[in-house]
Design a protein around this motif. Sequence first.
Motif, PDB file in Angstrom:
ATOM      1  N   ALA A  18       0.835  -1.206   0.000  1.00  0.00           N
ATOM      2  CA  ALA A  18       0.000   0.000   0.000  1.00  0.00           C
ATOM      3  C   ALA A  18       0.868   1.253   0.000  1.00  0.00           C
ATOM      4  CB  ALA A  18      -0.943  -0.010   1.212  1.00  0.00           C
ATOM      5  N   LEU A  19       1.958   1.232   0.762  1.00  0.00           N
ATOM      6  CA  LEU A  19       2.872   2.377   0.769  1.00  0.00           C
ATOM      7  C   LEU A  19       3.506   2.574  -0.610  1.00  0.00           C
ATOM      8  CD1 LEU A  19       4.695   1.981   4.177  1.00  0.00           C
ATOM      9  CD2 LEU A  19       3.364   3.962   3.446  1.00  0.00           C
ATOM     10  N   ALA A  20       3.921   1.495  -1.224  1.00  0.00           N
ATOM     11  CA  ALA A  20       4.542   1.579  -2.551  1.00  0.00           C
ATOM     12  C   ALA A  20       3.570   2.145  -3.579  1.00  0.00           C
ATOM     13  CB  ALA A  20       5.039   0.202  -2.983  1.00  0.00           C
ATOM     14  N   GLU A  21       2.292   1.838  -3.412  1.00  0.00           N
ATOM     15  CA  GLU A  21       1.261   2.310  -4.337  1.00  0.00           C
ATOM     16  C   GLU A  21       0.702   3.675  -3.948  1.00  0.00           C
ATOM     17  OE1 GLU A  21      -1.577  -0.849  -4.008  1.00  0.00           O
ATOM     18  OE2 GLU A  21      -0.271  -2.298  -5.007  1.00  0.00           O
ATOM     19  N   ASN A  22       1.189   4.218  -2.825  1.00  0.00           N
ATOM     20  CA  ASN A  22       0.641   5.473  -2.270  1.00  0.00           C
ATOM     21  C   ASN A  22      -0.867   5.372  -2.054  1.00  0.00           C
ATOM     22  OD1 ASN A  22       3.100   6.844  -2.117  1.00  0.00           O
ATOM     23  ND2 ASN A  22       2.954   7.477  -4.255  1.00  0.00           N
ATOM     24  N   ASP A  23      -1.322   4.203  -1.692  1.00  0.00           N
ATOM     25  CA  ASP A  23      -2.747   3.966  -1.442  1.00  0.00           C
ATOM     26  C   ASP A  23      -2.983   4.079   0.065  1.00  0.00           C
ATOM     27  OD1 ASP A  23      -5.342   3.081  -1.189  1.00  0.00           O
ATOM     28  OD2 ASP A  23      -5.107   1.426  -2.611  1.00  0.00           O
ATOM     29  N   PHE A  24      -3.206   5.300   0.505  1.00  0.00           N
ATOM     30  CA  PHE A  24      -3.290   5.551   1.929  1.00  0.00           C
ATOM     31  C   PHE A  24      -4.612   5.118   2.550  1.00  0.00           C
ATOM     32  CE2 PHE A  24      -0.110   8.479   0.196  1.00  0.00           C
ATOM     33  CZ  PHE A  24       0.993   7.953   0.853  1.00  0.00           C
ATOM     34  N   GLN A  25      -5.657   5.023   1.752  1.00  0.00           N
ATOM     35  CA  GLN A  25      -6.921   4.483   2.266  1.00  0.00           C
ATOM     36  C   GLN A  25      -6.754   2.990   2.548  1.00  0.00           C
ATOM     37  OE1 GLN A  25      -9.723   5.699  -0.781  1.00  0.00           O
ATOM     38  NE2 GLN A  25     -10.553   7.249   0.606  1.00  0.00           N
ATOM     39  N   LYS A  26      -6.115   2.302   1.622  1.00  0.00           N
ATOM     40  CA  LYS A  26      -5.852   0.871   1.821  1.00  0.00           C
ATOM     41  C   LYS A  26      -4.949   0.680   3.033  1.00  0.00           C
ATOM     42  CE  LYS A  26      -3.801  -3.086  -0.593  1.00  0.00           C
ATOM     43  NZ  LYS A  26      -3.141  -3.501  -1.861  1.00  0.00           N
ATOM     44  N   LEU A  27      -3.921   1.505   3.148  1.00  0.00           N
ATOM     45  CA  LEU A  27      -2.999   1.418   4.276  1.00  0.00           C
ATOM     46  C   LEU A  27      -3.744   1.611   5.594  1.00  0.00           C
ATOM     47  CD1 LEU A  27      -0.109   1.157   5.348  1.00  0.00           C
ATOM     48  CD2 LEU A  27       0.113   3.634   5.051  1.00  0.00           C
ATOM     49  N   GLN A  28      -4.638   2.599   5.642  1.00  0.00           N
ATOM     50  CA  GLN A  28      -5.387   2.839   6.878  1.00  0.00           C
ATOM     51  C   GLN A  28      -6.262   1.643   7.233  1.00  0.00           C
ATOM     52  OE1 GLN A  28      -5.056   5.550   9.045  1.00  0.00           O
ATOM     53  NE2 GLN A  28      -6.133   4.070  10.310  1.00  0.00           N
ATOM     54  N   ALA A  29      -6.900   1.050   6.246  1.00  0.00           N
ATOM     55  CA  ALA A  29      -7.740  -0.127   6.495  1.00  0.00           C
ATOM     56  C   ALA A  29      -6.895  -1.288   7.018  1.00  0.00           C
ATOM     57  CB  ALA A  29      -8.472  -0.528   5.219  1.00  0.00           C
ATOM     58  N   ILE A  30      -5.729  -1.472   6.435  1.00  0.00           N
ATOM     59  CA  ILE A  30      -4.842  -2.550   6.884  1.00  0.00           C
ATOM     60  C   ILE A  30      -4.371  -2.294   8.313  1.00  0.00           C
ATOM     61  CG2 ILE A  30      -2.608  -3.665   6.487  1.00  0.00           C
ATOM     62  CD1 ILE A  30      -3.047  -3.017   3.467  1.00  0.00           C
ATOM     63  N   LEU A  31      -4.019  -1.043   8.603  1.00  0.00           N
ATOM     64  CA  LEU A  31      -3.561  -0.710   9.950  1.00  0.00           C
ATOM     65  C   LEU A  31      -4.666  -0.875  10.985  1.00  0.00           C
ATOM     66  CD1 LEU A  31      -1.281   2.358   9.213  1.00  0.00           C
ATOM     67  CD2 LEU A  31      -0.577   0.031   9.818  1.00  0.00           C
ATOM     68  N   ASP A  32      -5.904  -0.595  10.598  1.00  0.00           N
ATOM     69  CA  ASP A  32      -7.030  -0.832  11.516  1.00  0.00           C
ATOM     70  C   ASP A  32      -7.166  -2.318  11.816  1.00  0.00           C
ATOM     71  OD1 ASP A  32      -7.583   1.872  11.598  1.00  0.00           O
ATOM     72  OD2 ASP A  32      -9.221   1.772  10.135  1.00  0.00           O
ATOM     73  N   LEU A  33      -7.020  -3.137  10.793  1.00  0.00           N
ATOM     74  CA  LEU A  33      -7.062  -4.589  10.976  1.00  0.00           C
ATOM     75  C   LEU A  33      -5.904  -5.044  11.866  1.00  0.00           C
ATOM     76  CD1 LEU A  33      -8.268  -7.365  10.227  1.00  0.00           C
ATOM     77  CD2 LEU A  33      -6.813  -7.318   8.196  1.00  0.00           C
ATOM     78  N   LYS A  34      -4.751  -4.478  11.627  1.00  0.00           N
ATOM     79  CA  LYS A  34      -3.568  -4.833  12.413  1.00  0.00           C
ATOM     80  C   LYS A  34      -3.782  -4.484  13.885  1.00  0.00           C
ATOM     81  CE  LYS A  34       1.408  -4.105  12.471  1.00  0.00           C
ATOM     82  NZ  LYS A  34       2.525  -3.491  11.753  1.00  0.00           N
ATOM     83  N   LYS A  35      -4.399  -3.345  14.135  1.00  0.00           N
ATOM     84  CA  LYS A  35      -4.673  -2.919  15.508  1.00  0.00           C
ATOM     85  C   LYS A  35      -5.542  -3.950  16.230  1.00  0.00           C
ATOM     86  CE  LYS A  35      -6.602   1.041  17.970  1.00  0.00           C
ATOM     87  NZ  LYS A  35      -7.247   2.344  17.819  1.00  0.00           N
ATOM     88  N   GLU A  36      -6.547  -4.446  15.538  1.00  0.00           N
ATOM     89  CA  GLU A  36      -7.421  -5.468  16.132  1.00  0.00           C
ATOM     90  C   GLU A  36      -6.658  -6.763  16.391  1.00  0.00           C
ATOM     91  OE1 GLU A  36     -10.566  -4.996  17.255  1.00  0.00           O
ATOM     92  OE2 GLU A  36     -10.122  -2.912  16.746  1.00  0.00           O
TER      93      GLU A  36
END
Length: 86
Positions: A20-38
């Motif tokens: 997601a970082l490589a693609e500059n897809d920050f919405q995807k990154l945020q969703a992944i980080l939310d999942l990671k938090k859980e």
Amino acid sequence: MSGREILEQLMAINKNCREALAENDFQKLQAILDLKKELMKFLKSCNFSEEDIPEIEQVLHDEEDLAKLVIMKKKSLVEFLNVKFY
């Protein structure tokens, strides 16, 4: 889910964060980080054995590498924005 399974999931999530970082897809990154938090909430309640130490070390190393990548990306974006708007 066992502690080892959660560690494996964290490695996969970190890989997805890098993509997601490589693609500059920050919405995807945020969703992944939310999942990671859980997932991290579950990790706190897991028990580990000595056999899990290498995998724990691998995940910690992976976390460090990802954190460095995020910092570099942030610096790059800040520099880009400073150049673009000045």
